[in-house]
Design an enzyme around this catalytic site. Structure first.
Site, PDB file in Angstrom:
ATOM      1  N   VAL A   1       0.961  -1.240   0.051  1.00 31.21           N
ATOM      2  CA  VAL A   1       0.157   0.066  -0.028  1.00 31.21           C
ATOM      3  C   VAL A   1       0.818   1.187   0.132  1.00 31.21           C
ATOM      4  O   VAL A   1       0.271   2.505  -0.197  1.00 31.21           O
ATOM      5  CB  VAL A   1      -0.970  -0.152   1.216  1.00 31.21           C
ATOM      6  CG1 VAL A   1      -0.330   0.373   2.584  1.00 31.21           C
ATOM      7  CG2 VAL A   1      -2.108   1.051   0.893  1.00 31.21           C
ATOM      8  N   TYR A   2       2.160   1.314   0.239  1.00 30.58           N
ATOM      9  CA  TYR A   2       2.757   2.395   0.127  1.00 30.58           C
ATOM     10  C   TYR A   2       3.161   2.823  -1.087  1.00 30.58           C
ATOM     11  O   TYR A   2       3.510   2.262  -2.032  1.00 30.58           O
ATOM     12  CB  TYR A   2       4.694   2.018   0.939  1.00 30.58           C
ATOM     13  CG  TYR A   2       4.468   1.716   2.489  1.00 30.58           C
ATOM     14  CD1 TYR A   2       3.469   1.826   3.115  1.00 30.58           C
ATOM     15  CD2 TYR A   2       5.566   1.275   2.788  1.00 30.58           C
ATOM     16  CE1 TYR A   2       3.385   1.575   4.590  1.00 30.58           C
ATOM     17  CE2 TYR A   2       5.765   0.884   4.075  1.00 30.58           C
ATOM     18  CZ  TYR A   2       4.594   1.037   5.095  1.00 30.58           C
ATOM     19  OH  TYR A   2       4.669   0.846   6.410  1.00 30.58           O
ATOM     20  N   SER A   3       2.468   3.913  -1.366  1.00 30.10           N
ATOM     21  CA  SER A   3       2.534   4.608  -2.752  1.00 30.10           C
ATOM     22  C   SER A   3       1.976   3.694  -3.657  1.00 30.10           C
ATOM     23  O   SER A   3       2.651   3.744  -4.757  1.00 30.10           O
ATOM     24  CB  SER A   3       3.971   5.348  -2.931  1.00 30.10           C
ATOM     25  OG  SER A   3       4.192   6.506  -2.074  1.00 30.10           O
ATOM     26  N   ASN A   4       1.050   2.933  -3.604  1.00 25.53           N
ATOM     27  CA  ASN A   4       0.456   2.090  -4.521  1.00 25.53           C
ATOM     28  C   ASN A   4       1.579   1.159  -5.161  1.00 25.53           C
ATOM     29  O   ASN A   4       1.330   0.901  -6.425  1.00 25.53           O
ATOM     30  CB  ASN A   4      -0.309   2.765  -5.476  1.00 25.53           C
ATOM     31  CG  ASN A   4      -1.456   1.989  -6.195  1.00 25.53           C
ATOM     32  OD1 ASN A   4      -1.976   1.094  -5.725  1.00 25.53           O
ATOM     33  ND2 ASN A   4      -1.696   2.292  -7.493  1.00 25.53           N
ATOM     34  N   GLY A   5       2.418   0.605  -4.251  1.00 27.68           N
ATOM     35  CA  GLY A   5       3.347  -0.367  -4.941  1.00 27.68           C
ATOM     36  C   GLY A   5       4.609   0.204  -5.117  1.00 27.68           C
ATOM     37  O   GLY A   5       5.855  -0.241  -5.479  1.00 27.68           O
TER      38      GLY A   5
END
Length: 344
Positions: free
Chosen positions: A61-65
């Site tokens: 989920v960190y910056s959408n991958g």
């Protein structure tokens, strides 16, 4: 660098690990934390490895991958020198299979993480949040399958209720499946709620703590104090709404104590705050983060020395708060206190 056993497992992790939420940062939260590109990320990984920091923590989920992708590029060619910890479970989209810990979701999430990281196995997979809609038996069976397939080495959780961790351990024991070995938790001198239930559970169930936000969401960096409000340019202006809450006077009381100990030890406020955590029961590794090399090197200075007994006592006293019920009477009433099995 000191290396410690992760819970009751055979996995040895460094006392300090590096959180990569700043890698490829985008959006109002992760973009405010940091925006390290491939070049800067590789330099930060270089500095970590030179210091013996071999565990790198990320999440899908960190910056959408993007964090996983940048980390994968930064460790290219030296996979055997590092340990990768990633997390899944929080929403990655609006579809019914884009969140949670169902079998379908976990299998797809692991495959996606492996692709972004450029590796064929994850050293530690953690469930990022408790999914009440998926049976615990399904979750643990899926983790067993992923470990059996060699795609995951160890499993843990993050931000879980203690009773759900204990329940999962019982299910694993009943079926002969691998147990959870890690719990990634919020713990700091201004956030000691972990000690009430989760720490004793960790001792009892053999679950080691990986500590996130050891500086209280950036409040214990030494830049904030009684006469020093949040400075211009601080990420707290954009992210404080997401932060674990803290009462203002309590924050200042802790900062006062930290600053006094920092003077005595000739260390920085962050170094003192992190060193205090490294002494706490169940703590296997403290996850440090940095937007640049200078911040990283300062945080690395938290190891290699020890606080005195008197300094620990001063920090304990300044940061102490009365725990919630049912722990309150064990602190306030003599009869309860005599029976208190506290491990902290």
């Amino acid at each position: 660098m000191d290396y410690r056993q992760l819970g009751s497992s055979g996995l040895r992790v460094p006392a300090l690990s590096f959180g990569t939420a700043t890698f490829g940062g985008t959006g109002p939260l992760f973009g405010a934390w940091g925006r390290s590109d491939d070049v800067e990320a590789r330099r930060l990984v270089d500095v970590c490895l030179e210091a013996g920091v071999t565990l790198f923590d990320t999440a899908d989920v960190y910056s959408n991958g993007a964090s996983e992708s940048v980390l994968g590029a930064a460790i290219e060619g030296r996979r055997d020198q590092v340990l990768i910890s990633t997390k899944t479970g929080l929403p990655m989209g609006d579809g019914p299979q884009d969140w949670g810990a169902s079998r379908a979701r976990l299998i797809r999430a692991v495959e996606d993480s492996l692709r972004r990281l450029g590796t064929d196995y994850i050293d530690l997979l953690q469930l990022h949040a408790f999914d009440a809609s998926t049976p615990a038996e399904e979750v643990m069976a899926t983790l067993d399958m992923l470990i059996g397939a060699g795609k995951v080495r160890y499993a843990g959780v993050s931000n879980y209720p203690g009773w759900q961790v204990t329940k999962a351990q019982g299910i694993a024991d009943r079926h002969g499946w691998p147990r959870l070995v890690a719990h990634q938790v919020y713990y700091s001198l201004i956030g000691r709620a972990y000690e009430a239930d989760l720490m004793p559970m960790g001792v009892d169930q053999g679950v080691g703590a990986l500590v996130w936000s050891p500086l209280g969401w950036g409040r214990l960096t030494g830049k904030i104090g009684r006469d020093r409000p949040i400075p211009a340019g601080s990420r707290l202006h954009d992210t404080e709404q997401f932060a674990p809450p803290v009462e203002t006077e309590h924050l200042y009381r802790v900062i006062d104590a930290l600053e006094a100990v920092a003077v005595e030890t000739a260390k920085s406020v962050p170094q003192v705050a992190i060193n205090w955590l490294l002494r706490r029961p169940t703590v296997a590794s403290v996850i440090i983060g940095a937007r640049n090399e200078a911040q990283l090197r300062d945080n690395l200075g938290a190891v290699g020395w020890e606080l005195s007994v008197e300094q620990v006592a001063a920090l304990d006293a300044a940061s102490d708060v009365l725990p919630p019920y049912p722990h309150t009477p064990y602190r306030q009433q003599e009869g309860f206190a005599r029976l208190n099995p506290s491990l902290v």
